[in-house]
Design a protein around this motif. Structure first.
Motif, short mmCIF file in Angstrom:
data_model
loop_
_atom_site.label_atom_id
_atom_site.label_comp_id
_atom_site.label_asym_id
_atom_site.label_seq_id
_atom_site.Cartn_x
_atom_site.Cartn_y
_atom_site.Cartn_z
N HIS A 150 0.80 -1.15 0.04
CA HIS A 150 0.09 -0.17 -0.13
C HIS A 150 0.95 1.19 -0.08
CE1 HIS A 150 -3.45 -2.67 0.69
NE2 HIS A 150 -2.67 -3.05 1.96
N VAL A 151 0.50 2.30 -1.03
CA VAL A 151 1.45 3.21 -1.17
C VAL A 151 1.06 4.68 -0.38
CG1 VAL A 151 2.58 4.70 -2.92
CG2 VAL A 151 2.09 2.41 -3.29
N LEU A 152 1.80 5.15 0.34
CA LEU A 152 1.78 6.61 0.87
C LEU A 152 2.59 7.45 0.75
CD1 LEU A 152 1.00 4.99 4.46
CD2 LEU A 152 -0.67 5.44 2.90
N GLY A 153 2.00 8.78 0.91
CA GLY A 153 2.99 9.85 0.84
C GLY A 153 2.76 10.68 -0.50
N GLY A 154 3.20 11.79 -0.56
CA GLY A 154 3.31 12.53 -1.56
C GLY A 154 1.94 13.45 -1.89
N LEU A 201 -5.96 8.64 2.80
CA LEU A 201 -5.53 9.46 4.33
C LEU A 201 -6.41 10.46 4.58
CD1 LEU A 201 -1.78 9.38 4.08
CD2 LEU A 201 -3.17 8.07 5.60
N ALA A 202 -7.25 11.22 3.34
CA ALA A 202 -8.10 12.12 3.57
C ALA A 202 -9.13 11.71 4.28
CB ALA A 202 -8.49 12.76 2.17
N HIS A 203 -9.65 10.44 3.94
CA HIS A 203 -10.78 9.75 4.73
C HIS A 203 -10.46 9.76 6.21
CE1 HIS A 203 -13.64 6.48 5.47
NE2 HIS A 203 -12.87 6.21 6.43
N ALA A 249 -0.94 -4.08 8.43
CA ALA A 249 -0.66 -4.26 6.73
C ALA A 249 0.60 -3.78 6.46
CB ALA A 249 -1.61 -3.65 5.99
N THR A 250 1.32 -3.97 5.37
CA THR A 250 2.65 -3.38 4.87
C THR A 250 2.46 -2.25 3.88
OG1 THR A 250 2.86 -5.27 3.36
CG2 THR A 250 4.23 -5.33 5.15
N TYR A 251 3.30 -1.27 4.12
CA TYR A 251 3.34 0.05 3.14
C TYR A 251 4.56 0.33 2.71
CZ TYR A 251 -1.29 0.50 5.72
OH TYR A 251 -2.28 0.45 6.18
N ILE A 252 4.35 1.39 1.77
CA ILE A 252 5.79 1.69 1.22
C ILE A 252 5.50 3.29 0.56
CG2 ILE A 252 5.34 0.96 -1.25
CD1 ILE A 252 8.09 0.14 -1.68
N HIS A 253 6.57 4.01 0.75
CA HIS A 253 6.26 5.28 0.42
C HIS A 253 6.41 5.54 -0.92
CE1 HIS A 253 7.52 9.68 0.11
NE2 HIS A 253 7.05 9.78 1.22
N VAL A 254 5.73 6.37 -1.65
CA VAL A 254 5.63 6.72 -3.02
C VAL A 254 7.11 6.88 -3.55
CG1 VAL A 254 5.30 9.20 -2.78
CG2 VAL A 254 4.44 7.79 -4.87
N ASP A 255 8.04 7.49 -3.10
CA ASP A 255 9.10 7.66 -3.47
C ASP A 255 9.89 6.17 -3.63
OD1 ASP A 255 8.87 10.24 -3.96
OD2 ASP A 255 9.61 10.94 -1.92
N GLU A 256 9.85 5.51 -2.51
CA GLU A 256 10.62 4.16 -2.53
C GLU A 256 10.14 3.22 -3.39
OE1 GLU A 256 11.97 1.50 1.15
OE2 GLU A 256 10.07 2.39 1.46
N ALA A 257 8.69 3.34 -3.79
CA ALA A 257 7.84 2.41 -4.63
C ALA A 257 8.60 2.75 -5.90
CB ALA A 257 6.50 2.90 -4.73
N ALA A 258 8.74 4.13 -6.31
CA ALA A 258 9.23 4.49 -7.75
C ALA A 258 10.69 3.84 -7.79
CB ALA A 258 9.10 6.01 -7.86
#
Length: 303
Positions: free
Chosen positions: A167-171, A179-181, A201-210
């Motif tokens: 699941h991607v977070l950030g940016g 997150l706005a929810h 759950a596991t997550y990843i920052h948007v920059d890290e995903a890219a």
């Protein structure tokens, strides 16, 4: 750019995809973007316009072009995978498909799930399902990705990998509204729906995903690979990070036995094991260390 790596990015002209393209350009790649033309790519990028579901149009748009690597950000169904395999076979050395943690949606495991827990070779493919129906596809997102992976695994005409992104977070450009929810409910004190047994759950920052997709494009491994930051997060941790920006707000959880729950609440436990990627040489961040920054970015807050 005569000796530059030739890279095709299919779709993905926003969020993770936009950051991926920026990384490719910074590395000196000769980048081509193919999409339906709804949004232009950055400067210095060749832009091809075609509907990826139209095999004839896709083939015509690509012409006689060939690539060192293709990163497919928008392969959602086995039909799209089958088309991509036919059209791209012989045109590229390597194919990277952006997949998802949701391929594990049927799992419920105390231990983090590994790639072998969902083996594409064991996934049946049904091309006759109504994949063209947006409502059906939305309701079967994980299944569509599972079957798309299975198409490549069943007849590996390409050197392929499926990056199962957490699941991607950030940016500031997070368009999902997830997150706005939480921010809206914490600010107003409205209840946040969670299951009685709410799993991490596991997550990843948007920059890290890219960054991971960029790294995977230059590797030679094949098959599925999990992409997730270290350490799983709970809904409570997410809400604590969001709530820090609303000192007058209130976090109220409401347990829901059946029915819809909030975006990052999970009835099943399937955090991803990222050890394969680590063994292959990738270094991940720690989700708890970047969570506060990710929330601030998305909510447009300082700090």
């Amino acid at each position: 750019m005569e000796n530059a790596r030739k890279t095709l990015v299919v779709g993905g002209n926003r969020y993770v995809g936009r950051r991926l393209i920026d990384r490719l350009l910074a590395a000196g790649d000769d980048v081509t973007v193919l999409n339906r033309g709804s949004s232009p790519p950055p400067p210095d990028v060749r832009h091809l316009v075609a509907d990826r579901d139209d095999e004839e149009a896709l083939t015509a748009a690509l012409g006689d072009l060939s690539f060192d690597v293709v990163v497919d950000q928008v392969c959602y169904t086995p039909r799209q995978a089958a088309t991509a395999r036919r059209v791209l076979a012989g045109r590229t050395r390597r194919y990277v498909m952006t997949s998802t943690v949701e391929v594990y949606e049927y799992e419920d495991s105390i231990a983090p799930v590994r790639e072998t827990d969902v083996d594409p070779l064991d996934v049946p493919v049904d091309l006759e399902l109504p994949w063209q129906n947006p409502e059906f596809l939305d309701a079967h997102y994980g299944e569509g990705k599972r079957q798309a992976e299975a198409v490549f695994a069943s007849d590996p005409a390409l050197e392929w990998t499926a990056v199962r992104v957490a699941h991607v977070l950030g940016g500031a450009d997070d368009f999902t509204g997830r997150l706005a929810h939480y921010a809206d409910r914490i600010r107003t004190g409205d209840p946040i729906a969670v299951p009685p047994a709410n799993r991490p759950a596991t997550y990843i920052h948007v920059d890290e995903a890219a960054g991971f997709l960029f790294w995977a494009a230059g590797q030679t491994f094949t098959g599925p690979v999990n992409a997730a930051s270290h350490q799983a997060l709970t809904t409570e941790e997410l809400c604590e990070a969001v709530g820090a920006h609303f000192p007058d707000g209130k976090t109220v959880f409401q347990e829901v036995e059946v029915g819809e729950v909030s975006p990052f609440s999970f009835r099943r436990c399937y955090p991803m094991d990222n050890s394969r990627a680590v063994r292959l040489g990738h270094t991940f961040g720690n989700a708890r260390q970047w969570l506060g920054r990710a929330v601030a970015e998305t909510l447009g807050k300082d700090g």
